[in-house]
Design a protein around this motif. Structure first.
Motif, PDB file in Angstrom:
ATOM      1  N   VAL A  97     -24.167 224.899  -5.850  1.00 10.43           N
ATOM      2  CA  VAL A  97     -23.091 225.014  -6.826  1.00 10.43           C
ATOM      3  C   VAL A  97     -22.888 226.479  -7.214  1.00 10.43           C
ATOM      4  CG1 VAL A  97     -22.276 224.272  -9.079  1.00 10.43           C
ATOM      5  CG2 VAL A  97     -23.474 222.676  -7.628  1.00 10.43           C
ATOM      6  N   SER A  98     -24.010 227.235  -7.311  1.00  6.84           N
ATOM      7  CA  SER A  98     -23.875 228.668  -7.605  1.00  6.84           C
ATOM      8  C   SER A  98     -23.034 229.354  -6.536  1.00  6.84           C
ATOM      9  CB  SER A  98     -25.246 229.337  -7.668  1.00  6.84           C
ATOM     10  OG  SER A  98     -25.932 228.924  -8.804  1.00  6.84           O
ATOM     11  N   TRP A 147     -20.747 228.007  -4.724  1.00  9.38           N
ATOM     12  CA  TRP A 147     -19.354 227.584  -4.963  1.00  9.38           C
ATOM     13  C   TRP A 147     -18.725 228.412  -6.089  1.00  9.38           C
ATOM     14  CZ3 TRP A 147     -17.793 223.020  -8.437  1.00  9.38           C
ATOM     15  CH2 TRP A 147     -16.448 222.709  -8.270  1.00  9.38           C
ATOM     16  N   ILE A 148     -19.483 228.597  -7.185  1.00  7.20           N
ATOM     17  CA  ILE A 148     -18.957 229.354  -8.328  1.00  7.20           C
ATOM     18  C   ILE A 148     -18.659 230.787  -7.920  1.00  7.20           C
ATOM     19  CG2 ILE A 148     -19.534 230.272 -10.610  1.00  7.20           C
ATOM     20  CD1 ILE A 148     -21.388 227.777 -10.869  1.00  7.20           C
ATOM     21  N   MET A 149     -19.615 231.396  -7.205  1.00  4.75           N
ATOM     22  CA  MET A 149     -19.504 232.823  -6.936  1.00  4.75           C
ATOM     23  C   MET A 149     -18.527 233.142  -5.803  1.00  4.75           C
ATOM     24  SD  MET A 149     -21.266 233.905  -9.362  1.00  4.75           S
ATOM     25  CE  MET A 149     -21.228 235.660  -9.058  1.00  4.75           C
ATOM     26  N   PHE A 173     -15.421 232.690  -6.163  1.00  2.00           N
ATOM     27  CA  PHE A 173     -14.231 233.166  -6.885  1.00  2.00           C
ATOM     28  C   PHE A 173     -12.937 232.704  -6.219  1.00  2.00           C
ATOM     29  CE2 PHE A 173     -17.352 236.123  -8.535  1.00  2.00           C
ATOM     30  CZ  PHE A 173     -17.031 236.143  -9.867  1.00  2.00           C
ATOM     31  N   LYS A 174     -12.871 231.426  -5.852  1.00  2.00           N
ATOM     32  CA  LYS A 174     -11.616 230.897  -5.297  1.00  2.00           C
ATOM     33  C   LYS A 174     -10.663 230.654  -6.454  1.00  2.00           C
ATOM     34  CE  LYS A 174     -12.116 230.206  -0.777  1.00  2.00           C
ATOM     35  NZ  LYS A 174     -13.121 229.277  -0.299  1.00  2.00           N
ATOM     36  N   THR A 175     -10.122 231.716  -7.008  1.00  4.61           N
ATOM     37  CA  THR A 175      -9.386 231.553  -8.253  1.00  4.61           C
ATOM     38  C   THR A 175      -7.890 231.597  -8.029  1.00  4.61           C
ATOM     39  OG1 THR A 175      -8.917 232.549 -10.369  1.00  4.61           O
ATOM     40  CG2 THR A 175      -9.702 234.019  -8.678  1.00  4.61           C
ATOM     41  N   GLY A 176      -7.193 230.791  -8.798  1.00  2.70           N
ATOM     42  CA  GLY A 176      -5.742 230.850  -8.754  1.00  2.70           C
ATOM     43  C   GLY A 176      -5.207 231.821  -9.787  1.00  2.70           C
ATOM     44  N   SER A 184      -6.821 235.200 -10.892  1.00  5.32           N
ATOM     45  CA  SER A 184      -6.930 236.649 -10.698  1.00  5.32           C
ATOM     46  C   SER A 184      -6.514 237.064  -9.297  1.00  5.32           C
ATOM     47  CB  SER A 184      -8.356 237.103 -10.960  1.00  5.32           C
ATOM     48  OG  SER A 184      -9.214 236.482 -10.038  1.00  5.32           O
TER      49      SER A 184
END
Lengths: 659, 123
Positions: B111-112, B114-116, B118-121, B123
């Motif tokens: 999960v870490s 996955w978090i790291m 940064f698949k962000t919509g 930024s």
């Protein structure tokens, strides 16, 4: 004057530590240290101190040591809080400036979590867990002492930072790049990392110790579903500690490498990733909040059942919800950094998992209320804290759910709303729980009750002071005040609310003073409790005399039901009324050892050397650590025999041996 | 060594029939050669990883793969030699919490990761 003296003075006492408050603290430390020294010298107490306390491996004495440290640290953290609040009530005068404000909020958070809440919890664990499960000791008595001394010397290392070398100042979370050596020179942050690493080893050992104790050392007949609820919460807390502390150790250790040896794990330069520290820290940090609140839930479950005169309502649901909270606690850590921008799917996952925790917690709240329903409630101080806890924690939980709504969290994040929320759950949950446990188990630990009248006064100060302090902070957060500000312009409409909040903080401070006076008064004037069961208790620790003899149980009891002692009393067959001389056998008990103290001292010296990068001192401390471990590995003389006759005489003297 | 083996066999013989699985299985060497060799090997694995990284001995991807293999070897060594994985009093109960530990540890690592990412919509 030798040439290294100016260097030493400059390194150990930089200008930062020569301000009036620090010099005042130096003076107080010297005076109280000298006072303690001359007391011990005058009354020839050194040998008593060494044989009775510094070398003890008895869980009941270790509990007292933890309790004394926790109350002392509550004082330090509380004074820090009052300094912060004073500064915010006087934004134009600023009694402590920006630099010191940063240091004080850092030590306030670090001390309250790691060096107040944790040892207070371990004090309660050590005081009652072996008694509740019908055991003579914890599984590893010497390691238990090692845990305490690692905690104590870790706490000492953090506490000397503000007079020697300079305090840490990057918040209790210690995020990079604020902790990087380039942006934060000086020993302050190294103190923070080193002291938490040392104390963290001790905490991990405690987790292992109590997990093994509860799994392996329950009295015959005490199945898992007959364990008191405090034992369930201890078990889950221990499991949380074992898995939560390794990520913290990694995060702190790598940060220390970054600072001291120039590695780049969390630096902005050379491909490091500061947010990885945040991820690792909260991988520990979220389970940590359940580590400090689950034992409080356990205390409340015991207290509400005893003082309602009823069996705990929904015992099975309570046990299962404790286990559910333990598992869910591992799956919510991103809610501490939703605004990092990990992406909508990550945030949605962790927002939902956070809200999920409200379900088992709600089950617990309802079960406590239903336990009181129809019960004959006695309004003791322990019960008052339980009654104050329920509405306080419900409101803290509700604001937590508000923070778990991700779009809203982007607004609440790092505001006073958040500050008010976590103080609401930490004071309303943890501190009220610990206070409740303190008043409830004090007669078991020391053999007399704390004065209830004074305790009630202290309670009302804490409860009212709490709401006066933190209600304005919710409003301040909604009005846009962010956390960790040392001052603000007067025109924002924040001043009045801050003044009210500061008044509340001083009411809580008055509560602490009453608590200390209560302890002093009760020590001098309260009557001895000769029954061992002053509250008409339900669990096995009340079946023993107070204070408990070194061997706990002359004969290990057999448990037939939940609330074992209550059932015994109903049937008229207690441990005392059924003990015959031939039942008592010779016992093997752990022998006192100076190793844990020396080991802790070695860690302290080595840690001090690491902080100032004085390698010979660091290596010397390391050698003491290795030496103590090697000595302990070959020390087979670690137990003593207690003859049956001694136990018979002790029990007969307490009137607990049948002819 | 032969003495201790003898003891084990005799203790197993004295068990009641059907309860052989409860016989304790403990190592009882006269001198802890296994542990000392395990200690030496664990140091070798540690310093091998350190030297490979310090000297940039390979391409980054290959380097990562190699130190992960070394780390798994280290974990196996620690569990097998120092954590009493092969010893038990009766059935090997310790394997159950160990499996849970692996589940939690790899869950957290996964999960870490996955978090790291940064698949962000945003930024």
């Amino acid at each position: 004057m030798p040439s290294f003296v100016p260097y030493l003075i400059h390194t150990l006492f930089p200008p930062d530590t020569r301000q009036p408050t620090e010099l005042g603290a130096d003076f107080m430390i010297l005076v109280s240290g000298a006072g303690i020294f001359f007391y011990l010298q005058h009354f020839k107490k050194w040998k008593w101190l060494w044989t009775e306390w510094l070398t003890t491996v008895d869980h009941k004495k270790i509990a007292v040591l933890y309790l004394v440290s926790a109350v002392a640290m509550l004082f330090r953290g509380g004074v820090d809080a009052l300094m912060l609040r004073t500064n915010l009530a006087l934004p134009n005068i600023q009694p402590i400036g920006a630099v010191e404000y940063n240091e004080v909020f850092t030590t306030h958070g670090t001390i309250m979590i790691f060096f107040m809440a944790m040892p207070f919890i371990f004090a309660l664990f050590n005081a009652v867990v072996p008694l509740m499960i019908g055991s003579r000791d914890v599984a590893f008595p010497r390691l238990n002492a090692v845990s305490f001394w690692l905690f104590a010397f870790g706490a000492l290392l953090l506490n000397i930072s503000f007079v020697i070398g300079g305090s840490p100042n990057a918040g209790w979370t210690g995020y990079p790049p604020l902790t990087e050596i380039a942006f934060n020179p000086g020993p302050g942050e190294s103190y923070y990392f080193m002291s938490l690493l040392i104390a963290g080893i001790g905490t991990t050992i405690t987790g292992i110790n109590f997990l093994v104790t509860i799994i392996r050392m329950r009295a015959p007949g005490m199945t898992l579903m007959r364990m008191p609820m405090f034992i369930w919460t201890t078990l889950c807390t221990a499991a949380l500690i074992i898995f939560a502390f390794p990520p913290l150790t990694v995060a702190l250790g790598l940060s220390l490498l970054d600072r001291t040896f120039g590695s780049s794990f969390f630096t902005l330069a050379h491909g490091g990733m500061p947010m990885m520290y945040v991820n690792l820290f909260w991988l520990f940090g979220h389970p940590e909040v359940y580590i400090v609140v689950l034992p409080a839930f356990g205390v409340f479950s015991e207290v509400v059942s005893t003082f309602s005169g009823k069996r705990l309502f929904g015992y099975t649901a309570m046990a299962l919800s404790t286990v559910a909270i333990m598992f869910l606690a591992y799956g919510t850590w991103v809610h501490h950094f939703f605004t990092m921008g990990a992406g909508p799917s990550v945030n949605a996952f962790f927002g939902l998992s956070t809200m999920l925790i409200a379900i088992p917690t709600g089950i617990k709240i309802f079960n406590w209320i239903f336990t009181m329903w129809g019960g004959r409630i006695r309004m003791t101080v322990a019960m008052l804290y339980q009654l104050a806890f329920i509405p306080t924690f419900v409101i803290g939980g509700a604001t937590g759910i508000m923070l778990a709504v991700i779009p809203a969290d982007y607004q609440f994040h790092n505001s006073y709303f958040l500050v008010a929320h976590f103080h609401n759950v930490l004071i309303g949950g943890t501190l009220f729980g610990l206070m409740s446990g303190l008043y409830y188990w004090w007669p078991k630990m020391f053999g007399y009750k704390l004065n209830e009248r004074q305790g009630t006064w202290a309670f009302w100060c804490f409860a009212i002071g709490f709401w006066v302090t933190f209600t304005p902070q919710y409003l301040l957060g909604l009005e846009g005040m962010t956390r960790r500000m040392y001052t603000y312009p007067l025109g924002f409409g924040w001043h009045e609310l801050n003044v009210i909040s500061t008044i509340g903080a001083f009411i809580m401070g008055a509560g602490f003073l009453i608590l200390v006076y209560n302890i002093y008064y009760s020590l001098r004037f309260q009557d001895k409790d000769l029954t061992g069961d002053p509250w008409d208790g339900r669990t096995l620790e009340w079946a023993l005399p107070s204070p408990v003899p070194e061997y706990n149980f002359a004969r290990i009891p057999v448990v037939n039901d939940l609330d074992a002692f209550w059932v015994m009393k109903q049937q008229g067959v207690t441990l005392a009324s059924s003990l015959r001389a031939e039942d008592v056998r010779e016992l093997e008990l752990p022998r006192n050892s100076g190793m844990p103290f020396i080991l802790g001292l070695g860690f302290f010296i080595g840690g001090f050397g690491m902080v100032f990068e004085w390698w010979p001192i660091a290596i010397f401390g390391g050698l003491i650590v290795v030496g103590s471990l090697v000595f302990s590995a070959f020390d087979y003389n670690d137990r003593k025999h207690m003859p049956a006759e001694v136990i018979r005489q002790t029990e007969a003297g307490l009137g607990r041996l049948q002819a | 060594m032969s003495d201790s083996l003898q003891q084990h066999e005799s203790s197993e013989e004295s068990m009641e029939p059907g309860l052989e699985f409860l016989a304790p299985k403990f190592e009882s060497e006269a001198f802890p050669w296994t542990q000392i060799m395990g200690y030496v090997f664990s140091l070798v694995l540690t310093f091998a990883a350190l030297l490979l990284v310090i000297n940039h001995a390979m391409a980054p991807t290959l380097l990562l793969a190699v130190i992960i293999v070394l780390a798994l070897g280290q974990a196996g060594l620690q569990l097998g030699v120092f954590m009493h994985l092969r010893e038990s009093r009766g059935p090997a109960w310790q394997l159950l919490p160990l499996a849970l530990a692996f589940f939690i540890a790899f869950g957290l690592i996964g999960v870490s990761y996955w978090i790291m990412l940064f698949k962000t919509g945003v930024s």
